[in-house]
Structure formats: C-alpha cells, structure tokens
Design a protein around this motif. Structure first.
Motif, PDB file in Angstrom:
ATOM      1  N   UNK A 121      27.819   7.093  -7.026  1.00 15.05           N
ATOM      2  CA  UNK A 121      27.975   8.410  -7.639  1.00 15.05           C
ATOM      3  C   UNK A 121      26.635   9.132  -7.533  1.00 15.05           C
ATOM      4  N   UNK A 122      26.669  10.355  -7.023  1.00 18.54           N
ATOM      5  CA  UNK A 122      25.466  11.159  -6.836  1.00 18.54           C
ATOM      6  C   UNK A 122      25.510  12.340  -7.801  1.00 18.54           C
ATOM      7  N   UNK A 123      24.848  12.250  -8.958  1.00 20.73           N
ATOM      8  CA  UNK A 123      24.798  13.402  -9.863  1.00 20.73           C
ATOM      9  C   UNK A 123      23.917  14.498  -9.256  1.00 20.73           C
ATOM     10  N   UNK A 124      24.420  15.723  -9.257  1.00 22.63           N
ATOM     11  CA  UNK A 124      23.675  16.833  -8.667  1.00 22.63           C
ATOM     12  C   UNK A 124      23.805  18.053  -9.561  1.00 22.63           C
ATOM     13  N   UNK A 125      22.733  18.375 -10.283  1.00 22.93           N
ATOM     14  CA  UNK A 125      22.723  19.518 -11.184  1.00 22.93           C
ATOM     15  C   UNK A 125      21.973  20.682 -10.537  1.00 22.93           C
ATOM     16  N   UNK A 126      22.499  21.880 -10.729  1.00 22.53           N
ATOM     17  CA  UNK A 126      21.828  23.073 -10.211  1.00 22.53           C
ATOM     18  C   UNK A 126      20.656  23.460 -11.112  1.00 22.53           C
ATOM     19  N   UNK A 127      20.810  23.239 -12.421  1.00 19.15           N
ATOM     20  CA  UNK A 127      19.857  23.774 -13.396  1.00 19.15           C
ATOM     21  C   UNK A 127      18.678  22.891 -13.685  1.00 19.15           C
ATOM     22  N   UNK A 128      17.970  22.404 -12.687  1.00 18.45           N
ATOM     23  CA  UNK A 128      16.752  21.636 -12.911  1.00 18.45           C
ATOM     24  C   UNK A 128      15.685  22.524 -13.549  1.00 18.45           C
ATOM     25  N   UNK A 129      14.998  22.005 -14.568  1.00 16.43           N
ATOM     26  CA  UNK A 129      13.997  22.814 -15.266  1.00 16.43           C
ATOM     27  C   UNK A 129      12.784  23.098 -14.390  1.00 16.43           C
ATOM     28  N   UNK A 130      12.388  22.128 -13.557  1.00 19.11           N
ATOM     29  CA  UNK A 130      11.190  22.311 -12.735  1.00 19.11           C
ATOM     30  C   UNK A 130      11.491  22.936 -11.372  1.00 19.11           C
ATOM     31  N   UNK A 131      12.710  22.729 -10.863  1.00 18.15           N
ATOM     32  CA  UNK A 131      13.037  23.223  -9.527  1.00 18.15           C
ATOM     33  C   UNK A 131      14.513  23.612  -9.496  1.00 18.15           C
ATOM     34  N   UNK A 174      12.412  14.312  -5.243  1.00 22.36           N
ATOM     35  CA  UNK A 174      11.926  15.695  -5.232  1.00 22.36           C
ATOM     36  C   UNK A 174      12.018  16.270  -6.638  1.00 22.36           C
ATOM     37  N   UNK A 175      10.864  16.463  -7.266  1.00 27.03           N
ATOM     38  CA  UNK A 175      10.796  17.082  -8.588  1.00 27.03           C
ATOM     39  C   UNK A 175      10.095  18.429  -8.569  1.00 27.03           C
ATOM     40  N   UNK A 176       9.245  18.639  -7.567  1.00 19.38           N
ATOM     41  CA  UNK A 176       8.426  19.846  -7.510  1.00 19.38           C
ATOM     42  C   UNK A 176       8.472  20.442  -6.102  1.00 19.38           C
ATOM     43  N   UNK A 177       7.925  21.649  -5.962  1.00 20.55           N
ATOM     44  CA  UNK A 177       7.828  22.264  -4.640  1.00 20.55           C
ATOM     45  C   UNK A 177       6.945  21.437  -3.708  1.00 20.55           C
ATOM     46  N   UNK A 178       5.930  20.783  -4.274  1.00 18.66           N
ATOM     47  CA  UNK A 178       5.063  19.930  -3.466  1.00 18.66           C
ATOM     48  C   UNK A 178       5.852  18.736  -2.916  1.00 18.66           C
ATOM     49  N   UNK A 179       6.718  18.168  -3.748  1.00 21.16           N
ATOM     50  CA  UNK A 179       7.571  17.074  -3.289  1.00 21.16           C
ATOM     51  C   UNK A 179       8.502  17.540  -2.174  1.00 21.16           C
ATOM     52  N   UNK A 180       9.057  18.729  -2.357  1.00 26.93           N
ATOM     53  CA  UNK A 180       9.967  19.280  -1.356  1.00 26.93           C
ATOM     54  C   UNK A 180       9.257  19.445  -0.021  1.00 26.93           C
ATOM     55  N   UNK A 181       8.038  19.955  -0.058  1.00 30.38           N
ATOM     56  CA  UNK A 181       7.279  20.133   1.184  1.00 30.38           C
ATOM     57  C   UNK A 181       6.974  18.795   1.836  1.00 30.38           C
ATOM     58  N   UNK A 182       6.675  17.784   1.019  1.00 26.55           N
ATOM     59  CA  UNK A 182       6.401  16.438   1.555  1.00 26.55           C
ATOM     60  C   UNK A 182       7.616  15.901   2.306  1.00 26.55           C
ATOM     61  N   UNK A 183       8.801  16.086   1.726  1.00 23.56           N
ATOM     62  CA  UNK A 183      10.024  15.591   2.362  1.00 23.56           C
ATOM     63  C   UNK A 183      10.326  16.379   3.635  1.00 23.56           C
ATOM     64  N   UNK A 184      10.122  17.688   3.584  1.00 18.48           N
ATOM     65  CA  UNK A 184      10.328  18.503   4.789  1.00 18.48           C
ATOM     66  C   UNK A 184       9.389  18.054   5.916  1.00 18.48           C
ATOM     67  N   UNK A 185       8.148  17.739   5.556  1.00 13.09           N
ATOM     68  CA  UNK A 185       7.188  17.255   6.549  1.00 13.09           C
ATOM     69  C   UNK A 185       7.657  15.930   7.146  1.00 13.09           C
ATOM     70  N   UNK A 186       8.227  15.076   6.322  1.00 18.03           N
ATOM     71  CA  UNK A 186       8.731  13.790   6.803  1.00 18.03           C
ATOM     72  C   UNK A 186       9.775  13.990   7.891  1.00 18.03           C
ATOM     73  N   UNK A 187      10.727  14.878   7.652  1.00 16.91           N
ATOM     74  CA  UNK A 187      11.775  15.108   8.641  1.00 16.91           C
ATOM     75  C   UNK A 187      11.220  15.787   9.889  1.00 16.91           C
ATOM     76  N   UNK A 188      10.261  16.673   9.694  1.00 11.86           N
ATOM     77  CA  UNK A 188       9.655  17.351  10.834  1.00 11.86           C
ATOM     78  C   UNK A 188       8.901  16.366  11.730  1.00 11.86           C
ATOM     79  N   UNK A 189       8.164  15.462  11.111  1.00  9.20           N
ATOM     80  CA  UNK A 189       7.422  14.464  11.881  1.00  9.20           C
ATOM     81  C   UNK A 189       8.353  13.488  12.572  1.00  9.20           C
TER      82      UNK A 189
END
Length: 257
Positions: free
Chosen positions: A7-17, A238-253
């Motif tokens: 089960x993958x819980x997915x909420x839209x209303x994250x407080x940080x992102x 992914x909790x922050x924009x910095x985390x998001x960028x890290x993951x995007x970099x992973x896929x790009x590399x």
C-alpha cells in the motif's frame, strides 16, 4: 516468498512540500516512480491510497489500483488500516507500507521486510535497521535507534543512544564506535492486516508519547516486531526541495551513464 500487498499512501497536502506525489521526476510523477519500484518487488497486489482526486486521476492514468481514503487520518498507519478494511484483507495478510515519497526505495527492501514478517508467525510487524558507525548519528535524537533480542525481535526503540556502553562511556561520551552494536531504525514496515484493525483502536501509549515514536504503541500492547538488518544504507525519501533535486540528479546521472 509469501504473498503480500503493498500500500502506497500518497497525500497531496504535505506541510513541507505540498503536492509532492505529483512532482515531476524524469518525466513521471513521483508517486509513479514509487509504484514502479513496488512493481519490481514480489508483491501480489499494489494499491495507492490517497484522499486527493488529483492523485487518484494521475495514478489511474498510469494503470495503478487506487483506494480513496478519508482526509482526517492522524497517521499513515490509520490510513493503512482503512485501506485494509476496504479491501477486506484476511487477518494474516501481510501489508507493506511504502511511502509515496520514496522513489529510490529498492524492491529488495520491500521483499525483505515482507519475508521477515512471514518468517515469524508470532510477530505482528516487521521493519528494518542498519548499523550505526559514527558517534554523531548515535547521539542525534532525530535518528531512531533500536535494540533487538537474539531472534531479531525489537526490545525497544528510542531517540537516545541505546545500548549504553556503561564501562567505556562512564566518564565521557565516545569519540568513535568500536563495533556494530548500534542500529539505526529504518522506517519501512510490514504489518499483518488483523493487527492494523486492532492498532487504530488503541489510545497512544505512554512510551509512545514520551519518545514520539508510533511503533512503541505496538510494543506496549505486547505485540512482537521483527527487525531485519541491512548492510548498506537505503536511499532517503523526499521531504524538501533539496531532496527532490537530489533525486532528480540521480535519475539524470543514471540516464547519462
């Protein structure tokens, strides 16, 4: 491998992102990457649980099974229990909770936590841990530590540096760790469906409230938690924009490799 449900819980209303399940990573929404990782596991069924129509529409668009849940749950475990009840899962069904912000989670970790619970008929929950090698991590209250018995069942979870080396640290804190005696808890869980139905009816336990650790509710109610130790660190979510960028970099590399 026993059958299990992811089960993958997915909420839209994250407080940080806010809206992070739908944020783009390599041309796909984040929650789709999580779903694809789950599909690489041995799960017999994968369900995305959400309270938001935008996530539902996106998930159905890439072929996922979706269960709509209430929007007033206090925790992911409560949401998981609602999904389990809506799907009428038998009590012994193993349900793995894969957070919707873990696009790099390896399928092997999902299989491991499910297998560990299936291997212990008396346990209600299983989770993961990894060795702690540095003092800063051990003494960081934001890092949850776990102590297990000889069969791998959790004795206690704490934000404190447990176990305490009484002889070595009696005069001052350590500057380095000599052994792998300390374990960091990794928050990936598998549950038996029947346990989820009981758990949500319990009031928060005293130790849970002191440590602010939800898993202590299960221990205080006498339920067993199996802990599997992994040798290498799992990638962060992914909790922050910095985390998001890290993951995007992973896929790009990965694409350039």
């Amino acid at each position: 491998m026993s059958d299990f449900v992811v089960v993958i819980p997915a909420r839209f209303g994250s407080s940080r992102l806010p809206g992070k399940p739908l944020m783009d990573i390599d041309g796909l929404p984040m929650v789709q990457h999580v779903w694809l990782r789950a599909r690489e596991s041995s799960a017999s069924r994968i369900v995305i649980a959400t309270d938001d129509a935008r996530i539902e529409q996106a998930a159905r668009g890439f072929g996922a099974e979706v269960v709509m849940t209430r929007d007033d749950h206090h925790s992911g475990t409560d949401r998981l229990a609602e999904v389990s009840a809506k799907l009428a899962l038998p009590d012994e069904t193993i349900v793995v909770n894969v957070q919707g912000d873990e696009p790099l989670l390896p399928a092997s970790a999902i299989d491991l936590v499910a297998t560990r619970l299936a291997s212990d008929a008396r346990a209600s929950v299983s989770t993961l841990a990894e060795p702690i090698h540095d003092v800063d991590t051990l003494f960081n209250p934001n890092v949850v530590k776990v102590v297990t018995d000889l069969s791998g069942r959790a004795l206690y979870f704490s934000r404190a540096p447990i176990p305490w080396d009484r002889n070595a640290w009696k005069t001052q804190p350590p500057t380095r760790l000599e052994t792998d005696s300390w374990l960091r808890h990794v928050g990936l869980y598998a549950y038996r469906a029947g346990f989820l139905g009981d758990y949500v009816n319990w009031q928060p336990a005293p130790l849970e409230q002191l440590e602010q650790l939800e898993q202590l509710r299960a221990l205080q109610h006498g339920h067993l938690i199996q802990v599997a130790t992994v040798s290498s660190s799992l990638p962060g979510g992914v909790d922050t924009l910095e985390d998001l960028e890290r993951v995007r970099q992973h896929f790009s590399q990965r694409e350039r490799a």
